[in-house]
Design an enzyme around this catalytic site. Structure first.
Site, mmCIF file in Angstrom:
data_model
loop_
_atom_site.group_PDB
_atom_site.id
_atom_site.type_symbol
_atom_site.label_atom_id
_atom_site.label_comp_id
_atom_site.label_asym_id
_atom_site.label_seq_id
_atom_site.Cartn_x
_atom_site.Cartn_y
_atom_site.Cartn_z
ATOM 1 N N ILE A 292 -38.259 25.417 25.211
ATOM 2 C CA ILE A 292 -39.230 24.818 26.141
ATOM 3 C C ILE A 292 -40.279 24.188 25.212
ATOM 4 C CG2 ILE A 292 -40.981 25.224 27.899
ATOM 5 C CD1 ILE A 292 -39.331 27.521 28.958
ATOM 6 N N PRO A 293 -40.198 22.864 25.055
ATOM 7 C CA PRO A 293 -40.886 22.227 23.924
ATOM 8 C C PRO A 293 -42.388 22.056 24.122
ATOM 9 C CG PRO A 293 -39.708 20.578 25.196
ATOM 10 C CD PRO A 293 -39.425 21.901 25.866
ATOM 11 N N CYS A 294 -43.123 23.160 24.118
ATOM 12 C CA CYS A 294 -44.583 23.085 24.254
ATOM 13 C C CYS A 294 -45.197 22.370 23.052
ATOM 14 C CB CYS A 294 -45.180 24.476 24.445
ATOM 15 S SG CYS A 294 -44.782 25.642 23.145
ATOM 16 N N HIS A 295 -44.427 22.272 21.950
ATOM 17 C CA HIS A 295 -44.969 21.568 20.777
ATOM 18 C C HIS A 295 -45.099 20.065 21.035
ATOM 19 C CE1 HIS A 295 -40.539 21.450 20.298
ATOM 20 N NE2 HIS A 295 -40.732 20.279 19.713
ATOM 21 N N ARG A 296 -44.461 19.561 22.112
ATOM 22 C CA ARG A 296 -44.539 18.114 22.386
ATOM 23 C C ARG A 296 -45.781 17.734 23.184
ATOM 24 N NH1 ARG A 296 -38.191 17.843 23.956
ATOM 25 N NH2 ARG A 296 -37.443 18.410 21.881
#
Ligand code: ZN
Length: 329
Positions: A292-296
């Site tokens: 779940i790409p919270c880094h984006r």
């Protein structure tokens, strides 16, 4: 240990790597992989300098092979001494790397093995024998201490199998159950006993160290992600949260590989443009990093603000994805 980066190739190496650059004006020394990454160098694929400390050290290998060969064995300090090991050293290494003492680790493994047998339909008596407990009452007591329930009351649904997985950015803790991947966090935020207990209460589930078939999928997909050949994860994900959190996490999964969105833009996506701060909090509450790409999600000026695993990892992930997306398109 001094890591050496090659300015021309842009990568850095362990001192003993045969592809390490020779000392000279074309190289830069770094005290840690973190500093080399922050300066924009990438880890050498040959020696994987970020993986040091993740593999079991050589002095521990004989012990771990014996544990794997007979997970039901009970260990005492004098067994460790018989193997030529200092029990204190073993304990310190385990606390630092697993967040548990060696004895707590093997006890949990034995309980986990027993639980698995019960889930597969074995009687409690069989499970007790196979897991190295001396009596059924001792087993039931140890079991209830960890699970808060007697063995027969703990069902398949209530346990989460956790393990470490090696990535180029350091070791991660992976948690899976039959329904899917439910935990993926950088191990630097160590899963010490108290953290595990808190998370366990929060999720209403019990954590046990061990292997689960889904972990192989997670490992394979993470490897492919880090070598640039995978853009979208297919492993099933289970991330229960509030309605709001789940809508944010869904929106995060909709941000394409190699791209970023501001918190405000995510808030608009879920139809709550005024909830920018709450989006930030839900982003920080994500328990399944990378997948779940919270880094984006970045600041309004595109700056990589706030990341549980450390800003330097967020910067690395974004730079890697952008470089790959550029190569592939
Ligand atoms: Zn190297």
């Amino acid at each position: 240990m001094i890591l050496r980066a090659d300015i021309a190739s842009g990568s850095f190496c362990l001192p003993d790597c045969d592809q390490a650059p020779k000392r000279g004006p074309g190289t830069r020394p770094f005290e840690s992989a973190r500093e080399a990454l922050a300066a924009g160098f990438r880890p050498c694929r040959h020696c994987s300098p970020l993986l040091t400390g993740i593999a079991d050290p050589p002095w521990l290998v004989p012990l771990m092979s014996e544990v794997e060969a007979d997970p039901g064995r009970r260990w005492h300090d004098h067994d460790l001494e018989m193997l030529g090991l200092d029990p204190d050293r073993v304990r310190r290494w385990f606390v630092a790397n697993h967040g548990l003492t060696f004895h707590a680790y093997t006890r949990l493994r034995r309980l986990g093995a027993a639980l698995r047998q019960i889930q597969l339909g074995e009687g409690v008596g069989q499970a007790v024998l196979a897991s190295g407990f001396e009596s059924e009452s001792g087993f039931r007591e140890a079991f209830a201490q960890v699970f808060g329930n007697p063995p027969s009351a703990v069902d398949r649904e209530s346990s989460i199998w956790i393990n470490r997985v090696a990535t180029p950015l350091g070791s991660m803790i992976v948690g899976v159950h039959d329904g899917g991947l439910c935990l993926l966090e950088f191990a630097e935020r160590r899963m010490l006993d108290t953290q595990l207990k808190r998370l366990s209460r929060h999720m209403g589930r019990v954590f046990l160290p061990g292997e689960h078939p889904l972990m192989e999928t997670v490992r394979a997909e993470l490897d492919a992600y880090f070598d640039g050949s995978l853009r979208a994860f297919t492993v099933p994900v289970q991330a229960p949260g509030t309605v709001f959190q789940e809508s944010v996490w869904n929106a995060l999964r909709g941000i394409p590989y190699g791209e970023t969105r501001s918190y405000a833009r995510v808030a608009e996506t879920i139809g709550q443009p005024e909830a920018v701060r709450a989006v930030g909090r839900a982003n920080g509450d994500n328990r399944i990093a990378i997948v779940i790409p919270c880094h984006r999600v970045v600041g309004s000026g595109g700056e990589p603000v706030g990341y549980g695993g450390g800003i330097w990892r967020k910067e690395y992930l974004l730079a890697m994805e952008q470089a790959q997306a550029f190569h592939l398109s």
